[in-house]
Design a protein around this motif. Structure first.
Motif, PDB file in Angstrom:
ATOM      1  N   TRP A  78       0.834  -1.204   0.000  1.00 34.00           N
ATOM      2  CA  TRP A  78       0.000   0.000   0.000  1.00 34.00           C
ATOM      3  C   TRP A  78       0.868   1.254   0.000  1.00 34.00           C
ATOM      4  N   TRP A  79       1.920   1.257   0.827  1.00 34.47           N
ATOM      5  CA  TRP A  79       2.799   2.423   0.878  1.00 34.47           C
ATOM      6  C   TRP A  79       3.558   2.608  -0.433  1.00 34.47           C
ATOM      7  N   PHE A  80       4.025   1.521  -1.028  1.00 32.94           N
ATOM      8  CA  PHE A  80       4.695   1.641  -2.325  1.00 32.94           C
ATOM      9  C   PHE A  80       3.722   2.147  -3.390  1.00 32.94           C
ATOM     10  N   ALA A  81       2.454   1.771  -3.253  1.00 33.17           N
ATOM     11  CA  ALA A  81       1.454   2.228  -4.220  1.00 33.17           C
ATOM     12  C   ALA A  81       1.298   3.740  -4.196  1.00 33.17           C
ATOM     13  N   ARG A  82       1.592   4.350  -3.062  1.00 33.13           N
ATOM     14  CA  ARG A  82       1.503   5.808  -3.000  1.00 33.13           C
ATOM     15  C   ARG A  82       2.525   6.456  -3.928  1.00 33.13           C
ATOM     16  N   LEU A  83       3.649   5.761  -4.179  1.00 28.58           N
ATOM     17  CA  LEU A  83       4.691   6.328  -5.041  1.00 28.58           C
ATOM     18  C   LEU A  83       4.265   6.417  -6.498  1.00 28.58           C
ATOM     19  N   HIS A  84       3.309   5.577  -6.917  1.00 22.83           N
ATOM     20  CA  HIS A  84       2.906   5.639  -8.321  1.00 22.83           C
ATOM     21  C   HIS A  84       1.516   6.243  -8.508  1.00 22.83           C
ATOM     22  N   SER A  85       0.973   6.855  -7.453  1.00 26.19           N
ATOM     23  CA  SER A  85      -0.281   7.575  -7.650  1.00 26.19           C
ATOM     24  C   SER A  85       0.017   8.823  -8.478  1.00 26.19           C
ATOM     25  N   VAL A  86      -0.913   9.209  -9.317  1.00 27.58           N
ATOM     26  CA  VAL A  86      -0.685  10.326 -10.233  1.00 27.58           C
ATOM     27  C   VAL A  86      -0.294  11.615  -9.502  1.00 27.58           C
ATOM     28  N   PRO A  87      -1.005  12.032  -8.445  1.00 28.80           N
ATOM     29  CA  PRO A  87      -0.615  13.281  -7.775  1.00 28.80           C
ATOM     30  C   PRO A  87       0.800  13.239  -7.200  1.00 28.80           C
ATOM     31  N   VAL A  88       1.190  12.106  -6.617  1.00 28.59           N
ATOM     32  CA  VAL A  88       2.529  12.008  -6.031  1.00 28.59           C
ATOM     33  C   VAL A  88       3.596  12.062  -7.120  1.00 28.59           C
ATOM     34  N   VAL A  89       3.367  11.374  -8.227  1.00 29.32           N
ATOM     35  CA  VAL A  89       4.322  11.402  -9.338  1.00 29.32           C
ATOM     36  C   VAL A  89       4.487  12.827  -9.868  1.00 29.32           C
ATOM     37  N   VAL A  90       3.376  13.522 -10.036  1.00 30.19           N
ATOM     38  CA  VAL A  90       3.435  14.899 -10.531  1.00 30.19           C
ATOM     39  C   VAL A  90       4.124  15.811  -9.517  1.00 30.19           C
ATOM     40  N   SER A 129       9.832   6.985  -9.775  1.00 33.40           N
ATOM     41  CA  SER A 129       8.813   6.827  -8.733  1.00 33.40           C
ATOM     42  C   SER A 129       7.671   5.952  -9.224  1.00 33.40           C
ATOM     43  N   LEU A 130       7.237   6.207 -10.451  1.00 31.88           N
ATOM     44  CA  LEU A 130       6.137   5.434 -11.030  1.00 31.88           C
ATOM     45  C   LEU A 130       6.502   3.957 -11.146  1.00 31.88           C
ATOM     46  N   ALA A 131       7.695   3.677 -11.667  1.00 29.68           N
ATOM     47  CA  ALA A 131       8.105   2.290 -11.900  1.00 29.68           C
ATOM     48  C   ALA A 131       8.333   1.533 -10.591  1.00 29.68           C
ATOM     49  N   ILE A 132       9.093   2.142  -9.675  1.00 32.54           N
ATOM     50  CA  ILE A 132       9.386   1.479  -8.398  1.00 32.54           C
ATOM     51  C   ILE A 132       8.106   1.250  -7.606  1.00 32.54           C
ATOM     52  N   GLY A 133       7.277   2.281  -7.541  1.00 31.97           N
ATOM     53  CA  GLY A 133       6.036   2.155  -6.792  1.00 31.97           C
ATOM     54  C   GLY A 133       5.107   1.108  -7.375  1.00 31.97           C
ATOM     55  N   TRP A 134       4.957   1.126  -8.696  1.00 33.00           N
ATOM     56  CA  TRP A 134       4.030   0.194  -9.344  1.00 33.00           C
ATOM     57  C   TRP A 134       4.499  -1.248  -9.208  1.00 33.00           C
ATOM     58  N   LEU A 135       5.763  -1.502  -9.543  1.00 32.06           N
ATOM     59  CA  LEU A 135       6.280  -2.870  -9.494  1.00 32.06           C
ATOM     60  C   LEU A 135       6.282  -3.418  -8.065  1.00 32.06           C
ATOM     61  N   SER A 136       6.754  -2.614  -7.121  1.00 31.43           N
ATOM     62  CA  SER A 136       6.835  -3.076  -5.732  1.00 31.43           C
ATOM     63  C   SER A 136       5.454  -3.310  -5.143  1.00 31.43           C
ATOM     64  N   SER A 137       4.549  -2.374  -5.375  1.00 34.66           N
ATOM     65  CA  SER A 137       3.210  -2.515  -4.800  1.00 34.66           C
ATOM     66  C   SER A 137       2.483  -3.715  -5.387  1.00 34.66           C
ATOM     67  N   ARG A 138       2.634  -3.926  -6.689  1.00 38.92           N
ATOM     68  CA  ARG A 138       1.969  -5.063  -7.324  1.00 38.92           C
ATOM     69  C   ARG A 138       2.485  -6.382  -6.763  1.00 38.92           C
ATOM     70  N   TRP A 139       3.797  -6.482  -6.611  1.00 37.53           N
ATOM     71  CA  TRP A 139       4.371  -7.736  -6.123  1.00 37.53           C
ATOM     72  C   TRP A 139       3.955  -8.000  -4.678  1.00 37.53           C
ATOM     73  N   LEU A 140       4.094  -6.997  -3.824  1.00 38.15           N
ATOM     74  CA  LEU A 140       3.763  -7.172  -2.409  1.00 38.15           C
ATOM     75  C   LEU A 140       2.274  -7.444  -2.208  1.00 38.15           C
TER      76      LEU A 140
END
Length: 227
Positions: free
Chosen positions: A35-47, A70-81
């Motif tokens: 969930w926390w990694f998912a915050r890294l790839h949310s659109v507002p945080v990326v922008v 941020s988008l790549a690390i957040g998306w890949l990590s959140s999806r895996w976890l």
């Protein structure tokens, strides 16, 4: 989805039939890290990350690297976890939805990111040498987020979204509208002109394109799990 081979003590189906990873002690930690990694790839945080780096460095490459990273690390990590967390629950007992409180917290984090975006742009405008490109691009990004959130809000309303989901979308939508309007108003008389239309459009298109990619990737993964 890969089933876990180790034994996990799940609540009896007669007591609670459908489960979320937050309901299972072994899965809770994995889910929350995802969930926390998912915050890294949310659109507002990326922008927000891109806006801060752009103002700090005035370097387009650094801005893109920070945002894409941020988008790549957040998306890949959140999806895996998150996938590993769901593995603890048999597919037939997986709860569709849930974690409503965490959705609202996520919306609050996104709203804070939007405030950061607005603050960075306003500071840029108020500085001795405001960068019209930054103002126009971030304003366009805000417009893009407004359009994305409006579409999601409408879709949720149309399909009868749950209370927490609607609250999340309303918080984010309101924050984006207010922040974008504030930035646009501050720029009146100092930034705006015909020459900025293209940059505004590029900012909006960047956000919309990123969201479309995210939607397509999510749909593909969802279909893969159902296959």
């Amino acid at each position: 989805m890969t089933e876990m081979n180790e034994a996990v003590n799940l609540p009896d189906a007669s007591v609670k039939k459908f489960l979320h990873p937050l309901d299972v002690a072994e899965a809770r930690g994995l889910y929350l890290r995802g969930w926390w990694f998912a915050r890294l790839h949310s659109v507002p945080v990326v922008v927000a990350i891109g806006a801060v780096v752009w103002v700090a460095t005035s370097n387009l490459f650094a801005t893109l690297a920070a945002s894409v990273g941020s988008l790549a690390i957040g998306w890949l990590s959140s999806r895996w976890l998150t996938a590993r967390a769901w593995d603890y629950i048999p597919r037939k007992r997986q709860l569709n939805g849930g974690a409503g409180r965490w959705k609202v917290i996520a919306a609050a984090i996104d709203a804070a990111a939007i405030v950061v975006i607005a603050a960075v742009v306003i500071v840029s405008i108020q500085s001795a040498a405001p960068n019209p490109g930054v103002v126009a691009f971030v304003t366009g990004s805000g417009i893009g987020v407004v359009l994305v959130q409006a579409q999601e809000l409408f879709t949720g309303w149309k399909h009868g979204a749950e209370y927490f989901e609607t609250a999340k979308r309303l918080i984010l939508f309101a924050a984006v509208v207010v922040a974008t309007a504030a930035v646009a108003l501050v720029g009146v008389g100092t930034v705006w002109g015909v020459w900025t239309i293209g940059t505004v459009a590029m900012g909006a298109a960047t956000v919309i394109a990123a969201q479309i990619i995210f939607w397509l990737a999510s749909t593909t993964l969802h279909r893969g799990k159902l296959a």
